[in-house]
Design an enzyme around this catalytic site. Structure first.
Site, PDB file in Angstrom:
ATOM      1  N   HIS A 134       0.050  -1.274  -0.015  1.00  0.00           N
ATOM      2  CA  HIS A 134      -0.032  -0.505   0.430  1.00  0.00           C
ATOM      3  C   HIS A 134       1.099   1.009  -0.483  1.00  0.00           C
ATOM      4  O   HIS A 134       0.890   2.352   0.298  1.00  0.00           O
ATOM      5  CB  HIS A 134      -1.141  -0.091   1.165  1.00  0.00           C
ATOM      6  CG  HIS A 134      -2.006  -1.080   1.288  1.00  0.00           C
ATOM      7  ND1 HIS A 134      -2.972  -0.777   0.480  1.00  0.00           N
ATOM      8  CD2 HIS A 134      -2.008  -1.683   1.707  1.00  0.00           C
ATOM      9  CE1 HIS A 134      -3.658  -1.625   1.153  1.00  0.00           C
ATOM     10  NE2 HIS A 134      -2.840  -3.111   1.838  1.00  0.00           N
TER      11      HIS A 134
ATOM     12  N   LYS B 113      -8.623  13.577   4.715  1.00  0.00           N
ATOM     13  CA  LYS B 113      -7.973  12.222   4.311  1.00  0.00           C
ATOM     14  C   LYS B 113      -6.991  12.849   5.739  1.00  0.00           C
ATOM     15  O   LYS B 113      -6.957  13.789   6.115  1.00  0.00           O
ATOM     16  CB  LYS B 113      -7.659  12.685   3.396  1.00  0.00           C
ATOM     17  CG  LYS B 113      -6.679  13.925   2.930  1.00  0.00           C
ATOM     18  CD  LYS B 113      -6.170  13.320   1.219  1.00  0.00           C
ATOM     19  CE  LYS B 113      -7.208  13.172   0.614  1.00  0.00           C
ATOM     20  NZ  LYS B 113      -7.036  12.379  -0.786  1.00  0.00           N
ATOM     21  N   ARG B 114      -6.115  11.074   5.565  1.00  0.00           N
ATOM     22  CA  ARG B 114      -5.004  11.374   6.956  1.00  0.00           C
ATOM     23  C   ARG B 114      -3.892  13.264   6.584  1.00  0.00           C
ATOM     24  O   ARG B 114      -4.156  12.816   5.492  1.00  0.00           O
ATOM     25  CB  ARG B 114      -4.155  10.617   6.782  1.00  0.00           C
ATOM     26  CG  ARG B 114      -4.431   9.360   7.953  1.00  0.00           C
ATOM     27  CD  ARG B 114      -5.069  10.039   9.725  1.00  0.00           C
ATOM     28  NE  ARG B 114      -3.489   9.782   9.960  1.00  0.00           N
ATOM     29  CZ  ARG B 114      -2.942   8.865  10.467  1.00  0.00           C
ATOM     30  NH1 ARG B 114      -4.553   8.002  11.078  1.00  0.00           N
ATOM     31  NH2 ARG B 114      -2.223   9.526  11.684  1.00  0.00           N
TER      32      ARG B 114
ATOM     33  N   LYS C 187       0.026  14.124   1.044  1.00  0.00           N
ATOM     34  CA  LYS C 187      -1.152  14.989   0.686  1.00  0.00           C
ATOM     35  C   LYS C 187      -1.658  16.592   0.070  1.00  0.00           C
ATOM     36  O   LYS C 187      -2.852  16.640  -0.112  1.00  0.00           O
ATOM     37  CB  LYS C 187      -2.078  13.633   2.056  1.00  0.00           C
ATOM     38  CG  LYS C 187      -1.985  12.159   1.817  1.00  0.00           C
ATOM     39  CD  LYS C 187      -3.486  12.477   2.910  1.00  0.00           C
ATOM     40  CE  LYS C 187      -2.755  10.786   2.633  1.00  0.00           C
ATOM     41  NZ  LYS C 187      -3.349   9.335   2.302  1.00  0.00           N
TER      42      LYS C 187
ATOM     43  N   THR D 279      -8.935   6.087  -1.958  1.00  0.00           N
ATOM     44  CA  THR D 279     -10.082   5.432  -1.951  1.00  0.00           C
ATOM     45  C   THR D 279     -11.647   6.530  -1.306  1.00  0.00           C
ATOM     46  O   THR D 279     -12.850   6.265  -1.936  1.00  0.00           O
ATOM     47  CB  THR D 279      -9.950   4.484  -0.952  1.00  0.00           C
ATOM     48  OG1 THR D 279      -9.891   5.291   0.308  1.00  0.00           O
ATOM     49  CG2 THR D 279     -10.005   3.013  -1.084  1.00  0.00           C
TER      50      THR D 279
ATOM     51  N   LYS E 197     -15.308   7.598  -3.403  1.00  0.00           N
ATOM     52  CA  LYS E 197     -16.547   7.757  -3.263  1.00  0.00           C
ATOM     53  C   LYS E 197     -16.864   9.356  -3.232  1.00  0.00           C
ATOM     54  O   LYS E 197     -18.321   9.314  -3.534  1.00  0.00           O
ATOM     55  CB  LYS E 197     -16.566   7.982  -0.803  1.00  0.00           C
ATOM     56  CG  LYS E 197     -15.841   6.546  -0.803  1.00  0.00           C
ATOM     57  CD  LYS E 197     -15.146   6.942   0.820  1.00  0.00           C
ATOM     58  CE  LYS E 197     -14.473   5.041   1.115  1.00  0.00           C
ATOM     59  NZ  LYS E 197     -13.352   5.160   1.893  1.00  0.00           N
TER      60      LYS E 197
HETATM   61  C1  26Q Z   1       3.346   0.707  10.653  1.00  0.00           C
HETATM   62  C2  26Q Z   1       4.001   0.323  11.481  1.00  0.00           C
HETATM   63  C3  26Q Z   1       3.583   0.646  12.697  1.00  0.00           C
HETATM   64  C4  26Q Z   1       2.279   1.718  13.132  1.00  0.00           C
HETATM   65  C5  26Q Z   1       1.620   1.890  12.398  1.00  0.00           C
HETATM   66  C6  26Q Z   1       2.125   1.051  10.867  1.00  0.00           C
HETATM   67  C7  26Q Z   1       1.094   1.245   9.484  1.00  0.00           C
HETATM   68  C8  26Q Z   1      -0.359   1.588  10.251  1.00  0.00           C
HETATM   69  C9  26Q Z   1      -0.867   1.779   8.733  1.00  0.00           C
HETATM   70  C10 26Q Z   1       1.514   1.763   8.236  1.00  0.00           C
HETATM   71  C11 26Q Z   1       0.894   2.414   7.412  1.00  0.00           C
HETATM   72  C12 26Q Z   1      -0.626   2.243   7.615  1.00  0.00           C
HETATM   73  C13 26Q Z   1      -1.944   2.987   6.898  1.00  0.00           C
HETATM   74  C14 26Q Z   1      -1.553   2.575   5.523  1.00  0.00           C
HETATM   75  C15 26Q Z   1      -2.596   3.122   4.330  1.00  0.00           C
HETATM   76  O1  26Q Z   1      -4.054   3.668   4.960  1.00  0.00           O
HETATM   77  N1  26Q Z   1      -2.268   3.495   3.066  1.00  0.00           N
HETATM   78  C16 26Q Z   1      -3.553   3.896   2.286  1.00  0.00           C
HETATM   79  O2  26Q Z   1      -3.518   2.457   1.747  1.00  0.00           O
HETATM   80  C17 26Q Z   1      -4.339   2.803   0.831  1.00  0.00           C
HETATM   81  C18 26Q Z   1      -5.535   1.414   0.853  1.00  0.00           C
HETATM   82  O3  26Q Z   1      -4.900   0.853  -0.403  1.00  0.00           O
HETATM   83  C19 26Q Z   1      -4.729   3.987  -0.106  1.00  0.00           C
HETATM   84  O4  26Q Z   1      -5.545   3.565  -1.052  1.00  0.00           O
HETATM   85  C20 26Q Z   1      -3.829   5.072  -0.222  1.00  0.00           C
HETATM   86  O5  26Q Z   1      -3.434   5.796  -0.933  1.00  0.00           O
HETATM   87  C21 26Q Z   1      -2.886   4.872   0.783  1.00  0.00           C
HETATM   88  O6  26Q Z   1      -1.780   5.804   1.101  1.00  0.00           O
END
Ligand code: 26Q
Length: 843
Positions: free
Chosen positions: A387, A578-579, A584, A686, A690
């Site tokens: 991702h 979004k985050r 972004k 995503t 929407k």
């Molecule tokens: C990793 C290690 C320790 C703590 C947290 C994490 C962690 C947690 C969540 C690292 C990444 C995430 C989330 C990533 C994320 O949401 N990525 C998004 O995924 C979507 C679905 O595929 C995409 O549409 C987005 O582009 C992408 O940013």
């Protein structure tokens, strides 16, 4: 143009569905395997008996929350029989199953979703009404299950909905965090974080199954010495995983799959205090006791200290889930070689990628297979989704942690690596650079295991989440591995479930769509194409605009009631939700607002269509610049509110506590969707999808799935701007933000206003880090390069808005072309190309 008759309208919208207590209602209940429920008639089955019998509460005096809980329990009664039949069907047919392993499931609320997917909407509303219960107020009692950070977690939840709707034998596996994503509030413009105690009240959807507990062994123990817990090496200990099951209702209620979340339980000697440091996590870890492994979701933030607990969380999910999967496999199969024919395990990012070593361990140590067989079975069973492209975001865990907690797994990883590097040296003789890059071990001072490399090497499939992302993944991020195993790589463009994001979130628009083309779109979103015929239809355009106006008014009412903020639904609703992250580029959005603000200040009589700019999103607690961006947006909002020249024409709103429920309210009410990441940085996105299916027009860069949205709708129907991926890459070496600052007066004017403390008169210098990032440090995300073309795209959009018919035409074309972005399409691709699973209808 003729509309279809109301008979064909989505059944959840039909007015004259059976009344509770009627013979027809009894038939509906029978459809779900519910006979007449004892107690004073069927009508009471819906609600009151749970107050009385489960909680010993007099229904007359129940609180709103108790009513929600009882109501949900009643809905669970209705689906229970079908849930059991679903499980029995899978057992009986011994069909190949999908297991979706994810550290995150961003579920949101379940009551409205389950009622809608069971086609019980009118029944439930009627039942509430006859009891004098306000249905919307009841729904509002449910806390969001916020067990995820953002896109990745919500994608997992949309996938579960699609898999159940498509009758695929699928199970989601995750962790039952007691605290989900932190709650965000704003104080003096700054983000504050509070724990999200979402399980404070009983959760009516979950069912604990303690008898299906599993044991997880780790390589060390913990001991209390000198006022602290210390790791005792080489003294293995055991954790217990207790499964909690949640129903996943497919649309139409035919299949009810399971989301199984693990809660940790452990012997008294176990303590985790050593692992938790840092602010938000640290505050919670003070109260950590033995059974605290699954207490809190980690925010997506690679800089957070104290990730040892996260490391163990990841292993715990993997170990519990694989033990469960293997136990189920062994109940119905005798030959280990059949495992890949019976189980497909999808890894949602590298977070559960220890599954490679764990499955291999099970096959070697428990099944006593030889290495070659065990390795082949592991690869055939596992598949991995990536991702992110950002190299710094790829997970790497210290070898030292493996040594202490998972020594056997480290041994196995070293053996995988030994064989891998032999193969590299054989296939690419003399290419030591390649050996270094491919290696599972990063040979730096503190050696680390590269989890993405492990996932790619130990699975048969690696996919990205949008075409451009999959291409960059193959050509840049993991180029060497893609050259070794080209057949493993593919693209699976993300999607979102149209049940939650259109049917339920936007009932007014859904009604219009169903009246025009029937309700087949609910389970086959490609049918929206038929709407193209209506894009020029005057009465349909009117109906679209009216539904948008209704959603905007509803949002304005909700915002006023919950935050006191007043917005005008007759302005353009222009959103970026979004985050909060530099890539972004919420700052780019803020800068263009300042450009417009400056234009109005220098020419107060300038004619513009009034706009309301909505921002929402959370910043990782330790990501200081992201938190400063939130502060900046809030100060910008306050400055504009205080300025009589622009007040009434521009308004900025930062809506706090962005979560699934807020997205469900805001997306249908939006006119404009901002998808403005630096090209090459957003894997897919995503929310872009929407917004598109809800008739917002996109202002965006050519990044992630936005590129594919433009392919579907035609570039002329979006407002694309800015550097392409290639241009970003090619200009990196010589790009200088100063050129734009010096040569583009409007950009200089906007920045100078920030630097002059115009937005921070009482906090001089507070925004100095913005100057650093946008100028001094070189503007890594190239805000200034894209600002002028962004402003132009927004001007073109403003011109179009002035012509409601033309606007409606484009918006309807966008809806019509959004069919590709149903998660049903995505799941169909995973099912046929990666998992090789087929629907297994419930008998
Ligand atoms: C990793 C290690 C320790 C703590 C947290 C994490 C962690 C947690 C969540 C690292 C990444 C995430 C989330 C990533 C994320 O949401 N990525 C998004 O995924 C979507 C679905 O595929 C995409 O549409 C987005 O582009 C992408 O940013």
């Amino acid at each position: 143009m003729n509309r279809k008759s109301t008979i064909e309208v989505a059944s959840s919208e039909v007015e004259s569905l059976p009344r509770p207590g009627s013979a027809e209602m009894a038939m509906v209940l029978r459809q779900y395997g519910c006979g007449p429920i004892p107690f004073v008639g069927t009508e009471n089955a819906f609600y009151e008996r749970h107050l009385l019998f489960d909680r010993a509460i007099n229904p007359q005096v129940a609180t709103a929350h108790e009513r929600f809980e009882a109501f949900s329990r009643s809905v669970r009664d209705i689906l229970a029989q079908r849930w059991v039949s679903t499980k029995e069907t899978y057992e009986k047919t011994n069909a190949k199953r999908v297991y979706y392993l994810s550290l995150e499931f961003l579920i949101g609320r379940s009551l409205a979703n389950n009622v809608s997917n069971l086609l019980l909407d009118p029944v439930a509303r009627h039942s509430a009404k006859t009891k004098g219960v306000d249905w919307l107020e009841l729904l509002d009692q449910e806390p969001d299950a916020g067990l995820g950070n953002g896109g990745l977690g919500r994608l997992a939840a949309c996938f579960l909905d699609s898999m159940a709707t498509m009758q695929l034998p699928a199970t989601g596996y995750g962790l039952r965090y007691e605290y989900g994503m932190f709650k965000q509030s704003i104080a003096n413009g700054w983000q504050q974080e509070d724990p999200d105690n979402w399980l404070r009240d009983v959760d009516p959807w979950e069912i604990a199954r303690p008898h299906e507990r599993v044991e997880v062994r780790i390589g060390c123990s913990f001991e209390w010495r000198g006022g602290n817990f210390h790791v005792v090496r080489n003294q293995p200990s055991t954790l217990i995983g207790i499964p909690y099951d949640r129903p996943v209702v497919g649309y139409g209620g035919k299949t009810i799959n399971t989301l199984r979340l693990w809660a940790a339980s452990a012997p008294d000697s176990f303590n985790f205090q050593e692992f938790g440091t840092g602010d938000f996590i640290g505050a919670l870890s003070e109260t950590l006791e033995a059974e605290s492994l699954t207490r809190v979701l980690y925010p997506d933030d690679s800089t957070t200290a104290g990730q040892g607990l996260r490391f163990l969380q990841e292993y715990f999910l993997v170990a519990c889930s694989l033990a469960d999967i293997v136990r189920r496999f062994r109940r119905h199969n005798t030959d280990w070689n059949d495992l890949p024919e019976k189980a497909a395990i999808q890894l949602n990012d590298t977070h559960p990628s220890m599954a490679v070593a764990e499955l291999l361990r099970i096959l070697l140590d428990d099944a006593c297979l030889g290495w070659d067989d065990a390795w082949e079975l592991t690869k055939k069973t596992l598949a991995y989704t990536n991702h992110t492209l950002l190299p710094e975001a790829l997970e790497k865990w210290p070898v030292a942690w493996f040594e202490i907690l998972l020594p056997r797994h480290l041994e196995i990883i070293y053996e995988i690596n030994r064989r891998l590097l032999d193969e590299v040296r054989f296939r690419f003789p003399g290419d030591e650079g390649r050996v270094q890059r491919v290696s599972l071990v990063e040979e730096v001072s503190a050696r680390k295991i590269r989890m993405a490399n492990l996932a790619i090497v130990g699975s048969h499939s690696t996919n990205g989440v949008a075409a451009v992302h999959s291409k960059l993944l193959r050509m840049l991020t993991v180029k060497d591995l893609a050259e070794m195993y080209p057949e493993r790589f593919s693209n699976k463009t993300n999607g979102v479930t149209p049940r939650r994001w259109l049917l339920q979130a936007n009932p007014a628009l859904s009604r219009e769509i169903s009246q025009a083309i029937g309700n087949g779109w609910i389970t086959d979103l490609s049918q929206l194409r038929e709407l193209r015929r209506y894009a020029k239809d005057g009465s349909f355009c009117e109906a679209f605009l009216a539904s948008k106006r209704e959603a905007k008014a509803q949002f304005a009412d909700w915002l006023k009631a919950t935050t006191g903020q007043i917005v005008d639904p007759d302005t353009i609703f222009d959103c970026q939700v979004k985050r909060i992250h530099e890539y972004k580029r919420q700052l780019l959005n803020a800068l263009r607002i300042i450009v417009v603000y400056n234009r109005l200040r220098s020419n107060p009589s300038r004619d513009i269509i009034p706009r309301t700019f909505f921002f929402a999103g959370k910043a990782a607690p330790a990501y200081h610049l992201a938190k400063l961006i939130i502060k900046f947006i809030n100060n910008l909002a306050a400055t504009i509110d205080a300025d009589p020249v622009v007040r009434g024409r521009l308004k900025v709103v930062f809506v706090p506590e962005y979560n699934v429920s807020l997205a469900e309210r805001l997306v249908p009410a939006s006119d404009v969707s901002n998808q403005i990441s630096t090209a090459g940085y957003e894997a897919s996105g995503t929310s872009n999808m929407k917004f598109m299916m809800n008739g917002a027009l996109t202002v965006g860069t050519r990044d992630g799935a936005t590129i594919e949205m433009a392919e579907e709708a035609g570039e002329e129907n979006l407002f694309l701007f800015g550097l392409t991926v290639e241009q970003v890459e090619n200009s990196r070496a010589w790009y200088s933000p100063y050129w734009h600052y010096e040569n583009e007066p409007e950009i200089r004017g906007a920045l100078n206003l920030i630097f002059s403390d115009h937005f921070s008169p009482n906090e001089p210098g507070v925004f100095a880090p913005l100057r650093d990032t946008l100028l001094t440090q070189g503007d890594h995300y190239m805000h200034l390069a894209d600002l002028t073309s962004y402003c132009r795209a927004q001007e073109r959009l403003g011109d179009l808005y002035a012509d409601p018919q033309a606007w409606a035409h484009k918006a309807i074309l966008n809806i019509a072309c959004s069919g590709k972005f149903s998660s049903d399409r995505t799941i169909a691709e995973y099912a046929s190309e990666i998992w090789k699973v087929k629907p297994c209808p419930v008998q």
